[in-house]
Design an enzyme around this catalytic site. Sequence first.
Site, PDB file in Angstrom:
ATOM      1  N   TYR A 244      -9.474   4.727 -12.838  1.00  0.00           N
ATOM      2  CA  TYR A 244      -9.359   5.472 -11.568  1.00  0.00           C
ATOM      3  C   TYR A 244      -9.164   6.969 -11.794  1.00  0.00           C
ATOM      4  CZ  TYR A 244      -7.585   0.765 -10.434  1.00  0.00           C
ATOM      5  OH  TYR A 244      -7.390  -0.581 -10.335  1.00  0.00           O
TER       6      TYR A 244
ATOM      7  N   GLY B  31       0.751  -1.235   0.000  1.00  0.00           N
ATOM      8  CA  GLY B  31       0.000   0.000   0.000  1.00  0.00           C
ATOM      9  C   GLY B  31       0.783   1.289   0.000  1.00  0.00           C
TER      10      GLY B  31
ATOM     11  N   CYS C 244     -12.678   2.216 -29.215  1.00  0.00           N
ATOM     12  CA  CYS C 244     -13.965   2.873 -29.497  1.00  0.00           C
ATOM     13  C   CYS C 244     -14.743   3.150 -28.221  1.00  0.00           C
ATOM     14  CB  CYS C 244     -14.766   1.994 -30.432  1.00  0.00           C
ATOM     15  SG  CYS C 244     -13.821   1.674 -31.912  1.00  0.00           S
ATOM     16  N   GLU C 245     -14.182   3.968 -27.365  1.00  0.00           N
ATOM     17  CA  GLU C 245     -14.855   4.413 -26.153  1.00  0.00           C
ATOM     18  C   GLU C 245     -14.295   5.783 -25.813  1.00  0.00           C
ATOM     19  OE1 GLU C 245     -15.809   2.190 -22.896  1.00  0.00           O
ATOM     20  OE2 GLU C 245     -15.445   0.231 -23.791  1.00  0.00           O
TER      21      GLU C 245
ATOM     22  N   GLU D  53       3.812  -6.506   2.045  1.00  0.00           N
ATOM     23  CA  GLU D  53       3.461  -6.987   0.704  1.00  0.00           C
ATOM     24  C   GLU D  53       3.466  -5.836  -0.300  1.00  0.00           C
ATOM     25  OE1 GLU D  53      -0.496  -8.469   1.365  1.00  0.00           O
ATOM     26  OE2 GLU D  53       0.153 -10.081   2.691  1.00  0.00           O
ATOM     27  N   PRO D  54       4.588  -5.156  -0.479  1.00  0.00           N
ATOM     28  CA  PRO D  54       4.583  -4.028  -1.403  1.00  0.00           C
ATOM     29  C   PRO D  54       4.517  -4.484  -2.856  1.00  0.00           C
ATOM     30  CG  PRO D  54       6.812  -4.453  -0.659  1.00  0.00           C
ATOM     31  CD  PRO D  54       5.928  -5.410   0.088  1.00  0.00           C
ATOM     32  N   GLY D  55       3.763  -3.756  -3.643  1.00  0.00           N
ATOM     33  CA  GLY D  55       3.722  -4.038  -5.078  1.00  0.00           C
ATOM     34  C   GLY D  55       4.193  -2.808  -5.824  1.00  0.00           C
ATOM     35  N   ARG D  56       3.314  -1.783  -5.823  1.00  0.00           N
ATOM     36  CA  ARG D  56       3.570  -0.541  -6.550  1.00  0.00           C
ATOM     37  C   ARG D  56       4.923   0.083  -6.186  1.00  0.00           C
ATOM     38  NH1 ARG D  56      -0.955   2.509  -8.106  1.00  0.00           N
ATOM     39  NH2 ARG D  56      -2.070   1.546  -6.381  1.00  0.00           N
TER      40      ARG D  56
ATOM     41  N   TYR E 202       0.587  -2.380 -12.184  1.00  0.00           N
ATOM     42  CA  TYR E 202      -0.813  -2.403 -12.612  1.00  0.00           C
ATOM     43  C   TYR E 202      -0.981  -1.840 -14.027  1.00  0.00           C
ATOM     44  CZ  TYR E 202      -1.092  -3.110  -7.608  1.00  0.00           C
ATOM     45  OH  TYR E 202      -0.889  -3.593  -6.343  1.00  0.00           O
TER      46      TYR E 202
HETATM   47  N1  LLP Z   1      -1.482  -7.035  -0.588  1.00  0.00           N
HETATM   48  C1  LLP Z   1      -2.781  -7.169  -0.896  1.00  0.00           C
HETATM   49  C2  LLP Z   1      -3.601  -8.119  -0.145  1.00  0.00           C
HETATM   50  C3  LLP Z   1      -3.332  -6.402  -1.933  1.00  0.00           C
HETATM   51  O1  LLP Z   1      -4.625  -6.528  -2.225  1.00  0.00           O
HETATM   52  C4  LLP Z   1      -2.505  -5.490  -2.638  1.00  0.00           C
HETATM   53  C5  LLP Z   1      -3.068  -4.687  -3.726  1.00  0.00           C
HETATM   54  C6  LLP Z   1      -1.152  -5.408  -2.293  1.00  0.00           C
HETATM   55  C7  LLP Z   1      -0.681  -6.193  -1.250  1.00  0.00           C
HETATM   56  C8  LLP Z   1      -0.192  -4.493  -2.999  1.00  0.00           C
HETATM   57  O2  LLP Z   1      -0.531  -3.163  -2.861  1.00  0.00           O
HETATM   58  P1  LLP Z   1       0.473  -2.030  -3.350  1.00  0.00           P
HETATM   59  O3  LLP Z   1       1.710  -2.103  -2.513  1.00  0.00           O
HETATM   60  O4  LLP Z   1       0.783  -2.284  -4.774  1.00  0.00           O
HETATM   61  O5  LLP Z   1      -0.286  -0.780  -3.140  1.00  0.00           O
HETATM   62  N2  LLP Z   1      -4.987  -1.657  -9.662  1.00  0.00           N
HETATM   63  C9  LLP Z   1      -4.855  -0.596  -8.687  1.00  0.00           C
HETATM   64  C10 LLP Z   1      -4.232  -1.086  -7.418  1.00  0.00           C
HETATM   65  C11 LLP Z   1      -4.966  -2.246  -6.819  1.00  0.00           C
HETATM   66  C12 LLP Z   1      -4.316  -2.784  -5.576  1.00  0.00           C
HETATM   67  C13 LLP Z   1      -4.922  -4.076  -5.174  1.00  0.00           C
HETATM   68  N3  LLP Z   1      -4.286  -4.700  -4.049  1.00  0.00           N
HETATM   69  C14 LLP Z   1      -4.074   0.553  -9.309  1.00  0.00           C
HETATM   70  O6  LLP Z   1      -3.699   0.462 -10.485  1.00  0.00           O
HETATM   71  O7  LLP Z   1      -3.854   1.586  -8.667  1.00  0.00           O
END
Ligand code: LLP
Length: 446
Positions: free
Chosen positions: A332, A243, A361-362, A277-280, A390
Amino acid sequence: MDHFHRTGADGSDDLHVEGVALTAIAEAVGTPTYVYSRATLERHYRVMDDALAGLPHTICYSVKANSNLAVLGVLAKLGSGFDIVSVGELERVLRAGGEPAKVVFSGVGKRDDELRRALQVGIRAFNVESAFELERLEAVAAALGQRAPISLRVNPDVDPGTHPYIATGLRSSKFGVPMPEALPLFLRAAQSPHLRVVGVDCHIGSQIVEIAPLVDALDRILTLVDRLAEHGVALDHVDMGGGLGIPYRDEAPAPPDALGRAYAERLSPRGLELIVEPGRLIVGNAGVLLMRVLGTKGGALPGAGDDPTAQAATRFVIVDAAMNDNIRPALYGAWQAIEPVAGEVACRGDPAPVDVVGPICESGDFLARARPLPPLRRDDLLAMRSAGAYGFSMASTYNSRPRAAEVLVDGDLFAVVRQREDLASLWREERDLATFETALRSRGPT
Ligand code: LLP
């Protein structure tokens, strides 16, 4: 910090990724193409790792942000764990060389076959999100003669102050178990011979720029941890989810080390391990979407009135990438920087606001709206920044557009890590009418 810059070794001010000019990638691979920087991925992983150095921790990179095998491989090599939400993501992690013992499995709806596979490979923890999931997991584990490691995902009911679609820790959201139900569920799990309580988990949302809501969530969780201890249930870890946000524009997200200090202060005295659990944070600013201008069109921007000059000005820049390649702006209203790749474009004239749109086409198919850009022409290359998270992972083939290629840059070198999809792949899994009718005839009237 990232490794995207305009200081080429040859003195050019074109946009580069590490030692590679994006023009060279466009020439070799075509467009649209996602381009990732290995050095940036590694740097972001290390920043997070260093921020948590003060306490025992495991980083479980959230696979959904970018699940390319090579990206997962880079992280696996650094020792990362993985946060998965499907058996598909699990198989990707295994294929990329990730260790099952560092995998946590999140998600509100896990199927029995997914639970079974994860048990068989021996993941670190199931982030259980409901009473019904606990029951299913217990049954599946019992059938396999195993004890499933569980961490209950609780919903701490805090507002992360982010886009409503990506806020997940409010009472109204579908995620996790409401706080009041958590204690009885934990106690029930602790009694089961087929479950082993190992942790507690939460994930309150994405693109969070303040640490306060995350720390607030931890404080609420620790109250639960203490109550569990009173009942004789000791946990190994607290998983705070992902997050933490990134700068897309002028946001100034809290630095990971500030969060690390706040977490350490609270967890160290209790001897609990931290999972994040970092993603972004890891992949977001490690990627760009490279695209080419197909042409430009006039038309007035909203509010321009009848002014003929405004009518004649370029209003739309039509590019070869679209909402199927990056749905974030459409879904978003997300803002991501777009810049011309060639340095010389900036010298053509003053920036004027344009909509950067795709061929779909949107009317919702836009990548940027009213974005000040210098005069653009057919064949100019543009780079959409902050596209590593993402972007490709949410891509589709809407309008029968094959999905983009993906390239990984490593120093002065680059290679394709996912081929551009070919046209035949659009219908490879389909049956045409003749095949369908043959299938019907061979089965008879059923
Ligand atoms: N852990 C869980 C359980 C999650 O659901 C998520 C993201 C993460 C970790 C990773 O979150 P992050 O560190 O990346 O913020 N598609 C959207 C973001 C959706 C996030 C869903 N869950 C976007 O493009 O902004």
